[in-house]
Write a protein that holds these residues in place. Structure first.
Motif, PDB file in Angstrom:
ATOM      1  N   TYR A  56      -4.315 -52.163 -13.794  1.00 31.47           N
ATOM      2  CA  TYR A  56      -4.661 -51.782 -12.410  1.00 31.47           C
ATOM      3  C   TYR A  56      -5.814 -52.630 -11.874  1.00 31.47           C
ATOM      4  O   TYR A  56      -5.829 -53.035 -10.719  1.00 31.47           O
ATOM      5  N   LEU A  57      -6.788 -52.902 -12.759  1.00 28.70           N
ATOM      6  CA  LEU A  57      -7.949 -53.694 -12.344  1.00 28.70           C
ATOM      7  C   LEU A  57      -7.523 -55.140 -12.044  1.00 28.70           C
ATOM      8  O   LEU A  57      -7.821 -55.682 -10.970  1.00 28.70           O
ATOM      9  N   ASN A  58      -6.798 -55.759 -12.976  1.00 25.03           N
ATOM     10  CA  ASN A  58      -6.341 -57.145 -12.778  1.00 25.03           C
ATOM     11  C   ASN A  58      -5.452 -57.263 -11.554  1.00 25.03           C
ATOM     12  O   ASN A  58      -5.611 -58.185 -10.747  1.00 25.03           O
ATOM     13  N   ALA A  59      -4.497 -56.328 -11.447  1.00 23.55           N
ATOM     14  CA  ALA A  59      -3.489 -56.434 -10.380  1.00 23.55           C
ATOM     15  C   ALA A  59      -4.125 -56.258  -9.002  1.00 23.55           C
ATOM     16  O   ALA A  59      -3.566 -56.699  -8.000  1.00 23.55           O
ATOM     17  N   ALA A  60      -5.302 -55.610  -8.956  1.00 22.05           N
ATOM     18  CA  ALA A  60      -5.980 -55.439  -7.670  1.00 22.05           C
ATOM     19  C   ALA A  60      -6.996 -56.548  -7.420  1.00 22.05           C
ATOM     20  O   ALA A  60      -7.281 -56.887  -6.277  1.00 22.05           O
ATOM     21  N   LEU A  61      -7.549 -57.131  -8.497  1.00 19.77           N
ATOM     22  CA  LEU A  61      -8.545 -58.191  -8.312  1.00 19.77           C
ATOM     23  C   LEU A  61      -7.885 -59.552  -8.103  1.00 19.77           C
ATOM     24  O   LEU A  61      -8.355 -60.366  -7.305  1.00 19.77           O
ATOM     25  N   ILE A  62      -6.790 -59.799  -8.839  1.00 19.24           N
ATOM     26  CA  ILE A  62      -6.157 -61.124  -8.771  1.00 19.24           C
ATOM     27  C   ILE A  62      -5.114 -61.065  -7.660  1.00 19.24           C
ATOM     28  O   ILE A  62      -3.930 -60.805  -7.910  1.00 19.24           O
ATOM     29  N   VAL A  63      -5.564 -61.222  -6.436  1.00 18.85           N
ATOM     30  CA  VAL A  63      -4.682 -61.039  -5.277  1.00 18.85           C
ATOM     31  C   VAL A  63      -4.989 -62.061  -4.182  1.00 18.85           C
ATOM     32  O   VAL A  63      -6.098 -62.574  -4.137  1.00 18.85           O
ATOM     33  N   PRO A  64      -4.072 -62.289  -3.242  1.00 20.29           N
ATOM     34  CA  PRO A  64      -2.680 -61.865  -3.314  1.00 20.29           C
ATOM     35  C   PRO A  64      -1.928 -62.769  -4.278  1.00 20.29           C
ATOM     36  O   PRO A  64      -2.195 -63.962  -4.342  1.00 20.29           O
ATOM     37  N   ARG A  65      -1.001 -62.180  -5.035  1.00 22.20           N
ATOM     38  CA  ARG A  65      -0.256 -62.991  -6.019  1.00 22.20           C
ATOM     39  C   ARG A  65       1.099 -63.367  -5.446  1.00 22.20           C
ATOM     40  O   ARG A  65       1.788 -62.537  -4.850  1.00 22.20           O
ATOM     41  N   MET A 125     -13.265 -46.201 -28.602  1.00 21.22           N
ATOM     42  CA  MET A 125     -12.794 -45.041 -27.829  1.00 21.22           C
ATOM     43  C   MET A 125     -12.380 -45.497 -26.412  1.00 21.22           C
ATOM     44  O   MET A 125     -13.071 -46.304 -25.810  1.00 21.22           O
ATOM     45  N   THR A 126     -11.242 -44.981 -25.949  1.00 20.63           N
ATOM     46  CA  THR A 126     -10.773 -45.384 -24.630  1.00 20.63           C
ATOM     47  C   THR A 126     -11.461 -44.551 -23.551  1.00 20.63           C
ATOM     48  O   THR A 126     -11.418 -43.324 -23.575  1.00 20.63           O
ATOM     49  N   GLU A 127     -12.105 -45.255 -22.621  1.00 20.06           N
ATOM     50  CA  GLU A 127     -12.765 -44.563 -21.503  1.00 20.06           C
ATOM     51  C   GLU A 127     -11.850 -44.588 -20.298  1.00 20.06           C
ATOM     52  O   GLU A 127     -11.017 -45.487 -20.174  1.00 20.06           O
ATOM     53  N   THR A 128     -12.019 -43.611 -19.413  1.00 14.96           N
ATOM     54  CA  THR A 128     -11.244 -43.664 -18.166  1.00 14.96           C
ATOM     55  C   THR A 128     -12.120 -44.286 -17.080  1.00 14.96           C
ATOM     56  O   THR A 128     -13.346 -44.102 -17.095  1.00 14.96           O
ATOM     57  N   PRO A 129     -11.534 -45.019 -16.147  1.00 16.04           N
ATOM     58  CA  PRO A 129     -12.343 -45.660 -15.108  1.00 16.04           C
ATOM     59  C   PRO A 129     -13.100 -44.610 -14.300  1.00 16.04           C
ATOM     60  O   PRO A 129     -12.535 -43.559 -13.982  1.00 16.04           O
ATOM     61  N   PRO A 130     -14.368 -44.863 -14.000  1.00 16.91           N
ATOM     62  CA  PRO A 130     -15.124 -43.879 -13.205  1.00 16.91           C
ATOM     63  C   PRO A 130     -14.557 -43.754 -11.790  1.00 16.91           C
ATOM     64  O   PRO A 130     -14.040 -44.725 -11.248  1.00 16.91           O
ATOM     65  N   GLU A 131     -14.644 -42.557 -11.242  1.00 12.63           N
ATOM     66  CA  GLU A 131     -14.163 -42.325  -9.859  1.00 12.63           C
ATOM     67  C   GLU A 131     -14.973 -43.133  -8.859  1.00 12.63           C
ATOM     68  O   GLU A 131     -14.441 -43.703  -7.927  1.00 12.63           O
ATOM     69  N   HIS A 132     -16.289 -43.137  -9.044  1.00 15.07           N
ATOM     70  CA  HIS A 132     -17.191 -43.868  -8.142  1.00 15.07           C
ATOM     71  C   HIS A 132     -18.198 -44.638  -8.989  1.00 15.07           C
ATOM     72  O   HIS A 132     -18.433 -44.275 -10.135  1.00 15.07           O
ATOM     73  N   LEU A 133     -18.760 -45.675  -8.389  1.00 13.99           N
ATOM     74  CA  LEU A 133     -19.774 -46.442  -9.109  1.00 13.99           C
ATOM     75  C   LEU A 133     -21.128 -46.232  -8.455  1.00 13.99           C
ATOM     76  O   LEU A 133     -21.273 -46.448  -7.246  1.00 13.99           O
ATOM     77  N   SER A 134     -22.111 -45.818  -9.258  1.00  8.53           N
ATOM     78  CA  SER A 134     -23.467 -45.719  -8.715  1.00  8.53           C
ATOM     79  C   SER A 134     -24.227 -47.008  -9.008  1.00  8.53           C
ATOM     80  O   SER A 134     -25.304 -47.243  -8.492  1.00  8.53           O
ATOM     81  N   GLU A 135     -23.660 -47.838  -9.892  1.00  7.86           N
ATOM     82  CA  GLU A 135     -24.213 -49.168 -10.181  1.00  7.86           C
ATOM     83  C   GLU A 135     -23.034 -50.086 -10.486  1.00  7.86           C
ATOM     84  O   GLU A 135     -21.913 -49.597 -10.722  1.00  7.86           O
ATOM     85  N   PRO A 136     -23.230 -51.428 -10.472  1.00  3.21           N
ATOM     86  CA  PRO A 136     -22.099 -52.327 -10.711  1.00  3.21           C
ATOM     87  C   PRO A 136     -21.422 -52.038 -12.054  1.00  3.21           C
ATOM     88  O   PRO A 136     -22.095 -51.732 -13.043  1.00  3.21           O
ATOM     89  N   LEU A 137     -20.087 -52.140 -12.055  1.00  6.13           N
ATOM     90  CA  LEU A 137     -19.321 -51.959 -13.288  1.00  6.13           C
ATOM     91  C   LEU A 137     -19.559 -53.160 -14.201  1.00  6.13           C
ATOM     92  O   LEU A 137     -19.436 -54.312 -13.766  1.00  6.13           O
ATOM     93  N   SER A 138     -19.901 -52.925 -15.429  1.00  5.80           N
ATOM     94  CA  SER A 138     -20.077 -53.989 -16.420  1.00  5.80           C
ATOM     95  C   SER A 138     -19.226 -53.563 -17.605  1.00  5.80           C
ATOM     96  O   SER A 138     -19.571 -52.628 -18.324  1.00  5.80           O
ATOM     97  N   LEU A 139     -18.070 -54.215 -17.765  1.00  3.05           N
ATOM     98  CA  LEU A 139     -17.023 -53.638 -18.610  1.00  3.05           C
ATOM     99  C   LEU A 139     -16.584 -54.548 -19.747  1.00  3.05           C
ATOM    100  O   LEU A 139     -16.234 -55.718 -19.528  1.00  3.05           O
ATOM    101  N   ASP A 140     -16.551 -54.018 -20.952  1.00  7.04           N
ATOM    102  CA  ASP A 140     -15.861 -54.653 -22.082  1.00  7.04           C
ATOM    103  C   ASP A 140     -14.411 -54.155 -21.978  1.00  7.04           C
ATOM    104  O   ASP A 140     -14.161 -52.953 -22.087  1.00  7.04           O
ATOM    105  N   PRO A 141     -13.417 -55.074 -21.731  1.00  2.00           N
ATOM    106  CA  PRO A 141     -12.052 -54.610 -21.458  1.00  2.00           C
ATOM    107  C   PRO A 141     -11.445 -53.770 -22.581  1.00  2.00           C
ATOM    108  O   PRO A 141     -10.528 -52.991 -22.333  1.00  2.00           O
ATOM    109  N   SER A 142     -11.967 -53.916 -23.811  1.00  2.84           N
ATOM    110  CA  SER A 142     -11.383 -53.129 -24.905  1.00  2.84           C
ATOM    111  C   SER A 142     -11.719 -51.639 -24.772  1.00  2.84           C
ATOM    112  O   SER A 142     -11.174 -50.812 -25.484  1.00  2.84           O
ATOM    113  N   CYS A 143     -12.620 -51.280 -23.842  1.00  2.00           N
ATOM    114  CA  CYS A 143     -12.986 -49.866 -23.656  1.00  2.00           C
ATOM    115  C   CYS A 143     -12.005 -49.123 -22.756  1.00  2.00           C
ATOM    116  O   CYS A 143     -12.053 -47.900 -22.659  1.00  2.00           O
ATOM    117  N   TRP A 144     -11.166 -49.858 -22.035  1.00  2.86           N
ATOM    118  CA  TRP A 144     -10.192 -49.204 -21.158  1.00  2.86           C
ATOM    119  C   TRP A 144      -8.791 -49.389 -21.726  1.00  2.86           C
ATOM    120  O   TRP A 144      -8.528 -50.330 -22.478  1.00  2.86           O
TER     121      TRP A 144
END
Ligand SMILES: Cc1cc2nc3c(=O)[nH]c(=O)nc-3n(C[C@H](O)[C@H](O)[C@H](O)COP(=O)(O)O)c2cc1C
Length: 226
Positions: free
Chosen positions: A27-36, A1-20
């Motif tokens: 959006y996650l990669n393009a913001a983390l892998i910077v500056p490109r 099932m596809t989940e939507t990214p949470p608006e805020h994190l109350s604990e660290p995000l621990s993500l299996d990429p197949s869930c998004w």
């Protein structure tokens, strides 16, 4: 099932990429892998139409001899052109070229010359058939070495660099001058200019070991380059 990214994190995000969704992972990669860095890729169609488009999934991968790579999502004109004529030029995008680069990212029909729409003067290349933009301060001429399909929709283009062009205004003391080069980078959906620069002196293993034997933790010296 596809989940939507949470608006805020109350604990660290621990993500299996197949869930998004792929879009949210982008959006996650393009913001983390910077500056490109941005490869401004010029290709030529089999009908002789010039194309130029930016690609920020781009990097160097070898120096001996030089190879670079970039990744194309989907069956774009750049991809079709590289399949037909496996040659390209890659120009580096400096601050003065930011708007022309943005225009060239528009999805023009395949038979439109993007150099013309982006108001870019062409220069003939030395070793490859695609032209290069005259206004670029640095440009690589490249031959396709191989194309590797990655994931569901991407094509990784591995290129051998066969020629370099560097403008005198960004060259000083045998190196690229970062002060005058002024490349822009991709930062999520935004861009960034060069920030302040610094150097770090990397200690040797012997220094770290000697410091440690006297009970001191080796520090790293930092100097500003501005
Ligand atoms: C700064 C920037 C970076 C981009 N990076 C990529 C990329 O790495 N891979 C990709 O497939 N598209 C990327 N794009 C989108 C392409 O440039 C866009 O889809 C373009 O229309 C493709 O053109 P073409 O069909 O003429 O090849 C980027 C766009 C911009 C503005």
């Amino acid at each position: 099932m596809t989940e939507t990214p949470p608006e805020h994190l109350s604990e660290p995000l621990s993500l299996d990429p197949s869930c998004w969704s792929p879009q949210d992972i982008y959006y996650l990669n393009a913001a983390l892998i910077v500056p490109r860095p941005i490869a401004w890729v010029s290709t030529l169609s089999s009908d002789g139409v010039s194309n130029i488009s930016p690609h920020s999934y781009f990097n160097g991968i070898s120096d001996d001899p030089p190879y670079v790579m970039f990744s194309i999502e989907g069956e774009t004109d750049t991809y079709a052109n590289l399949r037909d004529i496996p040659e390209c030029t890659i120009s580096f995008v400096t601050e003065d070229l930011a708007s022309a680069m943005e225009l060239s990212a528009v999805k023009f029909p395949s038979d439109e010359d993007e150099f013309e729409w982006a108001d870019l003067e062409k220069l003939e290349s030395e070793c490859v058939r695609p032209a290069r933009p005259k206004s670029a301060k640095a440009c690589l001429e490249c031959l396709v070495d191989r194309i590797i399909d990655v994931g569901n929709v991407n094509h990784m283009i591995i290129l051998k660099v066969v020629h370099y062009h560097v403008s005198p205004e960004i060259w000083d003391k045998g190196r690229i001058n970062m002060e005058t080069y002024r490349p822009i980078g991709r930062l999520g959906g935004q861009y960034t200019k060069m920030g302040s620069r610094f150097k770090q002196r990397r200690p040797t293993w012997i220094e770290i070991r000697n410091a440690n034997s006297t009970g001191v933790k080796q520090s790293v010296e930092v100097t500003s380059c501005d």
